[in-house]
Write an enzyme that holds these catalytic residues in place. Structure first.
Site, PDB file in Angstrom:
ATOM      1  N   ARG A  26     -27.407  39.206  -8.339  1.00 17.80           N
ATOM      2  CA  ARG A  26     -26.273  38.549  -9.005  1.00 17.80           C
ATOM      3  C   ARG A  26     -26.353  38.626 -10.517  1.00 17.80           C
ATOM      4  NH1 ARG A  26     -23.460  34.678  -5.445  1.00 17.80           N
ATOM      5  NH2 ARG A  26     -23.271  35.953  -3.602  1.00 17.80           N
ATOM      6  N   ARG A  30     -20.792  35.410 -12.723  1.00 12.82           N
ATOM      7  CA  ARG A  30     -20.308  34.295 -13.528  1.00 12.82           C
ATOM      8  C   ARG A  30     -21.215  33.839 -14.658  1.00 12.82           C
ATOM      9  NH1 ARG A  30     -18.609  30.625  -8.579  1.00 12.82           N
ATOM     10  NH2 ARG A  30     -20.403  31.776  -7.818  1.00 12.82           N
ATOM     11  N   ARG A  39     -12.313  38.730 -15.144  1.00 13.63           N
ATOM     12  CA  ARG A  39     -11.863  38.296 -13.822  1.00 13.63           C
ATOM     13  C   ARG A  39     -10.618  37.411 -13.845  1.00 13.63           C
ATOM     14  NH1 ARG A  39     -14.341  36.908  -9.432  1.00 13.63           N
ATOM     15  NH2 ARG A  39     -12.256  36.201  -8.973  1.00 13.63           N
ATOM     16  N   ASP A  75     -19.151  42.872  -2.631  1.00 16.60           N
ATOM     17  CA  ASP A  75     -19.563  41.721  -1.832  1.00 16.60           C
ATOM     18  C   ASP A  75     -19.869  42.179  -0.415  1.00 16.60           C
ATOM     19  OD1 ASP A  75     -19.676  38.581  -2.134  1.00 16.60           O
ATOM     20  OD2 ASP A  75     -19.006  39.021  -0.100  1.00 16.60           O
ATOM     21  N   TYR A 154     -21.181  34.247   8.731  1.00 16.83           N
ATOM     22  CA  TYR A 154     -19.856  33.901   8.185  1.00 16.83           C
ATOM     23  C   TYR A 154     -18.747  34.149   9.196  1.00 16.83           C
ATOM     24  CZ  TYR A 154     -21.966  33.537   3.556  1.00 16.83           C
ATOM     25  OH  TYR A 154     -22.728  33.150   2.493  1.00 16.83           O
TER      26      TYR A 154
HETATM   27  O1  CP3 Z   1     -24.730  41.271  -9.218  1.00 12.02           O
HETATM   28  C1  CP3 Z   1     -24.854  41.384  -7.978  1.00 12.02           C
HETATM   29  O2  CP3 Z   1     -25.824  40.919  -7.349  1.00 12.02           O
HETATM   30  C2  CP3 Z   1     -23.826  42.231  -7.232  1.00 12.02           C
HETATM   31  C3  CP3 Z   1     -22.785  41.555  -6.632  1.00 12.02           C
HETATM   32  C4  CP3 Z   1     -22.889  40.719  -5.371  1.00 12.02           C
HETATM   33  C5  CP3 Z   1     -21.912  39.730  -5.099  1.00 12.02           C
HETATM   34  N1  CP3 Z   1     -22.127  39.254  -3.848  1.00 12.02           N
HETATM   35  C6  CP3 Z   1     -20.841  39.351  -6.021  1.00 12.02           C
HETATM   36  C7  CP3 Z   1     -20.214  38.022  -5.857  1.00 12.02           C
HETATM   37  C8  CP3 Z   1     -23.739  40.783  -4.268  1.00 12.02           C
HETATM   38  C9  CP3 Z   1     -24.977  41.637  -4.077  1.00 12.02           C
HETATM   39  C10 CP3 Z   1     -23.247  39.855  -3.308  1.00 12.02           C
HETATM   40  C11 CP3 Z   1     -23.818  39.678  -1.974  1.00 12.02           C
HETATM   41  C12 CP3 Z   1     -23.498  38.470  -1.216  1.00 12.02           C
HETATM   42  N2  CP3 Z   1     -22.284  37.884  -1.022  1.00 12.02           N
HETATM   43  C13 CP3 Z   1     -24.448  37.765  -0.447  1.00 12.02           C
HETATM   44  C14 CP3 Z   1     -25.892  38.124  -0.309  1.00 12.02           C
HETATM   45  C15 CP3 Z   1     -26.631  37.751  -1.547  1.00 12.02           C
HETATM   46  C16 CP3 Z   1     -26.971  36.294  -1.678  1.00 12.02           C
HETATM   47  O3  CP3 Z   1     -26.619  35.721  -2.696  1.00 12.02           O
HETATM   48  O4  CP3 Z   1     -27.616  35.770  -0.766  1.00 12.02           O
HETATM   49  C17 CP3 Z   1     -23.783  36.693   0.172  1.00 12.02           C
HETATM   50  C18 CP3 Z   1     -24.399  35.641   1.057  1.00 12.02           C
HETATM   51  C19 CP3 Z   1     -22.413  36.786  -0.188  1.00 12.02           C
HETATM   52  C20 CP3 Z   1     -21.284  35.898   0.235  1.00 12.02           C
HETATM   53  C21 CP3 Z   1     -20.711  35.232  -0.953  1.00 12.02           C
HETATM   54  N3  CP3 Z   1     -19.826  35.850  -1.816  1.00 12.02           N
HETATM   55  C22 CP3 Z   1     -20.991  33.942  -1.469  1.00 12.02           C
HETATM   56  C23 CP3 Z   1     -21.905  32.934  -0.834  1.00 12.02           C
HETATM   57  C24 CP3 Z   1     -20.269  33.801  -2.661  1.00 12.02           C
HETATM   58  C25 CP3 Z   1     -20.294  32.659  -3.647  1.00 12.02           C
HETATM   59  C26 CP3 Z   1     -19.100  31.785  -3.637  1.00 12.02           C
HETATM   60  C27 CP3 Z   1     -19.027  30.980  -4.913  1.00 12.02           C
HETATM   61  O5  CP3 Z   1     -17.998  31.054  -5.581  1.00 12.02           O
HETATM   62  O6  CP3 Z   1     -20.014  30.289  -5.249  1.00 12.02           O
HETATM   63  C28 CP3 Z   1     -19.543  34.994  -2.841  1.00 12.02           C
HETATM   64  C29 CP3 Z   1     -18.658  35.311  -3.979  1.00 12.02           C
HETATM   65  C30 CP3 Z   1     -19.235  36.224  -4.982  1.00 12.02           C
HETATM   66  N4  CP3 Z   1     -19.846  37.416  -4.689  1.00 12.02           N
HETATM   67  C31 CP3 Z   1     -19.197  36.049  -6.379  1.00 12.02           C
HETATM   68  C32 CP3 Z   1     -19.802  37.182  -6.944  1.00 12.02           C
HETATM   69  C33 CP3 Z   1     -19.960  37.508  -8.406  1.00 12.02           C
HETATM   70  C34 CP3 Z   1     -18.560  34.879  -7.102  1.00 12.02           C
HETATM   71  C35 CP3 Z   1     -17.080  35.049  -7.095  1.00 12.02           C
HETATM   72  C36 CP3 Z   1     -16.460  34.884  -8.428  1.00 12.02           C
HETATM   73  O7  CP3 Z   1     -17.028  35.267  -9.470  1.00 12.02           O
HETATM   74  O8  CP3 Z   1     -15.305  34.413  -8.445  1.00 12.02           O
END
Ligand code: CP3
Length: 344
Positions: A26, A30, A39, A75, A154
């Site tokens: 990540r 954000r 975004r 994602d 999920y």
């Molecule tokens: O920088 C990186 O690591 C690359 C991008 C990345 C994202 N998601 C972007 C993202 C990666 C590798 C993921 C994988 C992902 N997505 C996982 C496995 C990694 C982990 O953290 O365990 C999981 C479980 C998800 C599912 C998911 N997507 C969640 C739990 C969330 C968070 C929701 C929130 O708003 O707190 C997301 C959304 C997400 N994926 C965001 C990002 C940057 C946030 C969305 C936003 O910025 O509006």
């Protein structure tokens, strides 16, 4: 093209560069003001499927922090969207599915979708990765996908859950449907990985973030074979990551399919290295909770992680889980500099 002599690719081969390569799960997202600005007005999954935007967001943390690798901005649910499944990412919550997949009929409906359709729909992914790798030069880009269990956690629930009871329940209530669903998810994640490799990704990471909720017996019987299928036969190095998986680490090698295993902050890396043995690189495991601690406290923790990582054949420095959104990005830059031996 990324250099085979880049520190990340060397560490994945089991070679030990003088300094551990460092990147952050990540790292895009954000915590970066430049990300929040880009975004505005665009939904998460739309951003993921707009090649120029996904490429620019991927590059932001590499420019800012000087990390040793990029991770493609996308994602784990993107390939499910490409399969035509109704999914959105709700801000502050996570992936939400309009039609949870809970019954044998639900599983039959979803698994009737041909994974080849995902490959065909993945053009924006290949394009975005191509734009990134053209800019990166020697620096490798890591592609990724969700492991079948974490995706199912999920999809079966319909959204985020704490203990993933419905997905774990399906394994025992209807093992045939479980295996059909997990086998399909493995092919869909594989199509997503293949698109990133075709675009030029130099390594991949499989995220089984929620595997820590499984017993060892269930992990072996219902999960590991499908994760092995998602990663088997891939031509670039493979990292396999989970949270709360201390007891599962030897199994997460997947019999040697994984070149590196990611470790969360709970298991010291020297212990992880002895559980994993001499043929596996370790990745991790700075505690994200310490990112807000005074610098001397955090610096001592980073040094301790690096010292313990020396017990493994090779070490890739990372956090034990993703960068929390409220992290001061300057702290991440400072960790990179310290790992590289540049300052303080
Ligand atoms: O920088 C990186 O690591 C690359 C991008 C990345 C994202 N998601 C972007 C993202 C990666 C590798 C993921 C994988 C992902 N997505 C996982 C496995 C990694 C982990 O953290 O365990 C999981 C479980 C998800 C599912 C998911 N997507 C969640 C739990 C969330 C968070 C929701 C929130 O708003 O707190 C997301 C959304 C997400 N994926 C965001 C990002 C940057 C946030 C969305 C936003 O910025 O509006």
């Amino acid at each position: 093209m990324a250099s085979p002599d880049s520190p990340l690719l060397r560490a994945l081969r089991g070679d030990r560069p003088e300094r551990p390569p460092v990147w952050f799960m990540r790292q895009a997202g954000r915590s970066l003001p430049e990300y929040r600005e880009l975004r505005v007005g665009t939904r998460m999954l739309d951003a993921c499927l707009t090649p120029e935007l996904a490429a620019e967001i991927t590059l932001q943390p590499i420019r800012r922090h000087g990390v040793d690798a990029g991770i493609f901005f996308s994602d784990i649910v993107v390939p499910l969207r490409l399969a035509g499944i109704a999914v959105e990412i709700e801000p502050g919550r996570g992936p939400v599915f309009a039609d949870p997949v809970r019954t044998a009929d639900d599983v039959a409906r979803v698994t009737a979708i041909d994974p080849a359709d995902v490959a065909a729909a993945a053009t924006p992914i290949r394009e975005a990765v191509g734009l990134v790798t053209a800019e990166l030069g020697d620096t490798p880009l890591i592609g990724f996908a969700g492991a079948p269990f974490t995706l199912a956690a999920y999809l079966v629930e319909g959204g985020p859950s704490k203990e993933h009871l419905r997905a774990r329940g399906m394994m025992h209530a209807d093992p045939e449907s479980w295996h059909r669903l997990a086998g399909w998810l493995a092919l869909v994640s594989r199509a997503f990985l293949d698109a990133q490799i075709a675009g030029g990704a130099s390594a991949v990471q499989l995220f089984d973030s929620w595997a820590g909720s499984l017993s060892i017996a269930d992990y072996r019987a219902f999960v590991a074979p499908h994760s092995a299928q998602a990663l088997g036969g891939i031509i670039v190095p493979r990292i396999h990551f989970g949270v709360g998986t201390g007891a599962l680490l030897p199994d997460m090698r997947l019999g040697g399919i994984a070149d590196a295993v990611g470790v969360d902050w709970r298991t010291p890396l020297d212990e992880a290295a002895s559980a994993l043995g001499p043929d596996t690189t370790v990745q991790g495991n700075i505690d994200p909770a310490l990112l807000g601690a005074p610098w001397p406290v955090l610096a001592a923790h980073v040094d301790d992680v690096i010292a313990r990582g020396r017990a493994a054949r090779a070490h890739i420095l990372n956090l034990g889980h993703g960068v929390p959104p409220d992290t001061d990005p300057a702290v991440l830059t400072r960790i990179v500099a310290r790992a590289h031996g540049d300052v303080e």
